[in-house]
Design a protein around this motif. Structure first.
Motif, PDB file in Angstrom:
ATOM      1  N   GLU A   1      28.248  58.014  26.518  1.00 35.20           N
ATOM      2  CA  GLU A   1      28.049  57.523  27.892  1.00 35.20           C
ATOM      3  C   GLU A   1      28.272  58.639  28.916  1.00 35.20           C
ATOM      4  O   GLU A   1      27.530  58.757  29.893  1.00 35.20           O
ATOM      5  CB  GLU A   1      29.007  56.354  28.188  1.00 35.20           C
ATOM      6  CG  GLU A   1      28.617  55.062  27.499  1.00 35.20           C
ATOM      7  CD  GLU A   1      29.517  53.892  27.886  1.00 35.20           C
ATOM      8  OE1 GLU A   1      30.174  53.956  28.949  1.00 35.20           O
ATOM      9  OE2 GLU A   1      29.559  52.921  27.124  1.00 35.20           O
TER      10      GLU A   1
ATOM     11  N   ASP B   1      25.428  61.047  28.954  1.00 34.49           N
ATOM     12  CA  ASP B   1      24.317  60.414  29.674  1.00 34.49           C
ATOM     13  C   ASP B   1      24.514  60.561  31.196  1.00 34.49           C
ATOM     14  O   ASP B   1      23.590  60.909  31.930  1.00 34.49           O
ATOM     15  CB  ASP B   1      24.247  58.930  29.270  1.00 34.49           C
ATOM     16  CG  ASP B   1      23.042  58.228  29.869  1.00 34.49           C
ATOM     17  OD1 ASP B   1      21.945  58.813  29.840  1.00 34.49           O
ATOM     18  OD2 ASP B   1      23.196  57.097  30.375  1.00 34.49           O
ATOM     19  N   LEU B   2      25.761  60.318  31.656  1.00 33.39           N
ATOM     20  CA  LEU B   2      26.083  60.463  33.082  1.00 33.39           C
ATOM     21  C   LEU B   2      25.906  61.907  33.548  1.00 33.39           C
ATOM     22  O   LEU B   2      25.361  62.170  34.618  1.00 33.39           O
ATOM     23  CB  LEU B   2      27.520  60.004  33.363  1.00 33.39           C
ATOM     24  CG  LEU B   2      27.777  58.488  33.376  1.00 33.39           C
ATOM     25  CD1 LEU B   2      29.271  58.200  33.348  1.00 33.39           C
ATOM     26  CD2 LEU B   2      27.144  57.826  34.590  1.00 33.39           C
ATOM     27  N   LYS B   3      26.356  62.835  32.713  1.00 33.85           N
ATOM     28  CA  LYS B   3      26.226  64.257  33.065  1.00 33.85           C
ATOM     29  C   LYS B   3      24.757  64.666  33.169  1.00 33.85           C
ATOM     30  O   LYS B   3      24.395  65.513  33.991  1.00 33.85           O
ATOM     31  CB  LYS B   3      26.972  65.128  32.046  1.00 33.85           C
ATOM     32  CG  LYS B   3      28.487  65.063  32.242  1.00 33.85           C
ATOM     33  CD  LYS B   3      29.235  65.962  31.274  1.00 33.85           C
ATOM     34  CE  LYS B   3      30.730  65.970  31.604  1.00 33.85           C
ATOM     35  NZ  LYS B   3      31.545  66.696  30.628  1.00 33.85           N
ATOM     36  N   GLY B   4      23.916  64.027  32.354  1.00 33.97           N
ATOM     37  CA  GLY B   4      22.476  64.263  32.431  1.00 33.97           C
ATOM     38  C   GLY B   4      21.901  63.824  33.775  1.00 33.97           C
ATOM     39  O   GLY B   4      20.867  64.322  34.224  1.00 33.97           O
ATOM     40  N   LYS B   5      22.610  62.900  34.430  1.00 34.44           N
ATOM     41  CA  LYS B   5      22.205  62.422  35.763  1.00 34.44           C
ATOM     42  C   LYS B   5      22.928  63.197  36.864  1.00 34.44           C
ATOM     43  O   LYS B   5      22.852  62.845  38.045  1.00 34.44           O
ATOM     44  CB  LYS B   5      22.513  60.924  35.912  1.00 34.44           C
ATOM     45  CG  LYS B   5      21.752  60.007  34.955  1.00 34.44           C
ATOM     46  CD  LYS B   5      22.137  58.543  35.211  1.00 34.44           C
ATOM     47  CE  LYS B   5      21.241  57.576  34.456  1.00 34.44           C
ATOM     48  NZ  LYS B   5      21.630  57.417  33.036  1.00 34.44           N
ATOM     49  N   GLY B   6      23.682  64.226  36.468  1.00 28.15           N
ATOM     50  CA  GLY B   6      24.410  65.038  37.450  1.00 28.15           C
ATOM     51  C   GLY B   6      25.723  64.425  37.913  1.00 28.15           C
ATOM     52  O   GLY B   6      26.254  64.763  38.966  1.00 28.15           O
ATOM     53  N   ILE B   7      26.271  63.490  37.107  1.00 24.96           N
ATOM     54  CA  ILE B   7      27.531  62.805  37.469  1.00 24.96           C
ATOM     55  C   ILE B   7      28.596  63.102  36.406  1.00 24.96           C
ATOM     56  O   ILE B   7      28.346  62.912  35.220  1.00 24.96           O
ATOM     57  CB  ILE B   7      27.316  61.273  37.550  1.00 24.96           C
ATOM     58  CG1 ILE B   7      26.256  60.912  38.602  1.00 24.96           C
ATOM     59  CG2 ILE B   7      28.618  60.547  37.842  1.00 24.96           C
ATOM     60  CD1 ILE B   7      25.700  59.501  38.449  1.00 24.96           C
TER      61      ILE B   7
ATOM     62  N   LYS C   1      30.632  54.437  36.841  1.00 27.14           N
ATOM     63  CA  LYS C   1      29.315  53.774  36.832  1.00 27.14           C
ATOM     64  C   LYS C   1      29.187  52.808  38.017  1.00 27.14           C
ATOM     65  O   LYS C   1      28.155  52.784  38.691  1.00 27.14           O
ATOM     66  CB  LYS C   1      29.125  53.010  35.522  1.00 27.14           C
ATOM     67  CG  LYS C   1      28.815  53.907  34.344  1.00 27.14           C
ATOM     68  CD  LYS C   1      28.617  53.068  33.101  1.00 27.14           C
ATOM     69  CE  LYS C   1      28.035  53.907  31.967  1.00 27.14           C
ATOM     70  NZ  LYS C   1      27.911  53.111  30.740  1.00 27.14           N
TER      71      LYS C   1
ATOM     72  N   ASN D   1      28.690  54.510  41.286  1.00 26.62           N
ATOM     73  CA  ASN D   1      27.363  55.116  41.396  1.00 26.62           C
ATOM     74  C   ASN D   1      26.241  54.087  41.224  1.00 26.62           C
ATOM     75  O   ASN D   1      25.080  54.452  40.988  1.00 26.62           O
ATOM     76  CB  ASN D   1      27.223  56.248  40.366  1.00 26.62           C
ATOM     77  CG  ASN D   1      28.006  57.492  40.772  1.00 26.62           C
ATOM     78  OD1 ASN D   1      27.570  58.249  41.627  1.00 26.62           O
ATOM     79  ND2 ASN D   1      29.173  57.690  40.172  1.00 26.62           N
TER      80      ASN D   1
ATOM     81  N   LEU E   1      25.457  52.134  38.860  1.00 21.02           N
ATOM     82  CA  LEU E   1      24.728  52.205  37.574  1.00 21.02           C
ATOM     83  C   LEU E   1      25.059  51.001  36.707  1.00 21.02           C
ATOM     84  O   LEU E   1      26.192  50.588  36.618  1.00 21.02           O
ATOM     85  CB  LEU E   1      25.097  53.497  36.830  1.00 21.02           C
ATOM     86  CG  LEU E   1      24.689  54.802  37.520  1.00 21.02           C
ATOM     87  CD1 LEU E   1      25.282  55.986  36.784  1.00 21.02           C
ATOM     88  CD2 LEU E   1      23.169  54.946  37.554  1.00 21.02           C
TER      89      LEU E   1
END
Length: 284
Positions: free
Chosen positions: A21, A24-30, A279, A282, A284
């Motif tokens: 998870e 996945d968040l880091k892939g969104k820049g978070i 999440k 943000n 999500l």
């Protein structure tokens, strides 16, 4: 002979899901971030902090420790807490309690931002726990109890559960969480009459009173699942729980040890709450 059920497999399973998870968040820049707030340097706080930092690091959660002097004034502490509330990079806040006597918990609990309060200090999260509102954060240790029961496929629905202890740290919240899983819950405490008679009828027994090896075999129903939340030091200076494990393991079907039981899952729940808070913040 009952099975000794350890916390590590539960913690590892939770961490594995969280790592995915967070990636996945880091892939969104978070990047989820936890702030740990500690006043003074109590040994138990530092031990827990060390475990939390290690767990968060392994999952990919950023951490920051805010350490304040033992004698910090209440107004100064509240100002510091407000700054952390407003820090957009921080998603979760863990505050170590109890406080030194000059800090009033009854005042400070209304200051922490409920959406960042990942260990159920704010009255808003306590209310959400009572209502079964999943947007709140229950305390980490009681939640760890439920996760252990789920991991080892213990059926809570319709089960008779007894909880020894009525504190806001373990007893009351774990009772609510068991109720939310449709167990029938009895809460026992220092004024309970014939406690072994009450608890020996329970399919699930959760103990969190802080009395070393208080629970002996006569408290336990044949084939019950026993979860020991206590952390004490015995006469030999060894860590032990509230349950006399050796005396009860022959009667229980499953029993958690101390150490290596509930405590080892708690930091994974903390990490889980930080990710959930991130999440929500943000959208999500």
């Amino acid at each position: 002979m009952g099975e000794i059920i350890k916390g590590k497999p539960v913690a590892d399973a939770i961490s594995e899901v969280l790592t995915a998870e967070v990636n996945d968040l880091k892939g969104k820049g978070i990047t989820p971030k936890l702030a740990i707030v500690r006043v003074g340097a109590k040994g138990s706080d530092i031990a827990y902090e060390k475990g939390a930092l290690k767990r968060c690091s392994s999952i990919g959660i950023e951490t920051e420790v805010k350490e304040y002097p033992e004698d910090i004034a209440q107004d100064a502490f509240i100002e510091e807490l407000k700054k952390i509330n407003q820090d957009k990079t921080v998603n979760g806040i863990l505050i170590f309690r109890p406080f030194p006597k000059q800090l009033d918990e009854e005042v400070i609990k209304y200051v922490i931002a409920a959406e960042k309060d990942v260990d159920c200090f704010s009255p808003i999260n306590v209310a959400k726990l009572m209502e079964g509102d999943k947007t709140g954060f229950a305390p980490c240790t009681p939640t760890a109890v439920i996760e252990i029961l789920k991991h080892y496929n213990v059926n809570m629905k319709g089960a008779n559960a007894a909880v020894i202890g009525r504190s806001m740290v373990v007893g009351k919240p774990v009772s609510m969480l068991l109720l939310n899983e449709n167990a029938t819950v009895t809460i026992c405490h220092s004024r309970t009459k014939n406690m072994p008679e009450v608890t020996s009828k329970a399919d699930i027994l959760v103990v969190g009173v802080g009395k070393a090896k208080m629970v002996t075999a006569d408290y336990v129903k044949e084939g019950a699942v026993v979860i020991d939340v206590g952390i004490n030091v015995d006469e030999q200076g060894n860590l032990c729980g509230d349950v006399d494990t050796e005396a009860c393991v022959g009667k229980a079907s499953m029993i958690t040890p101390v150490p290596a039981g509930v405590g080892s899952v708690t930091t994974s729940i903390l990490a889980k709450h930080v990710v959930a808070a991130c999440k929500m913040q943000n959208n999500l």
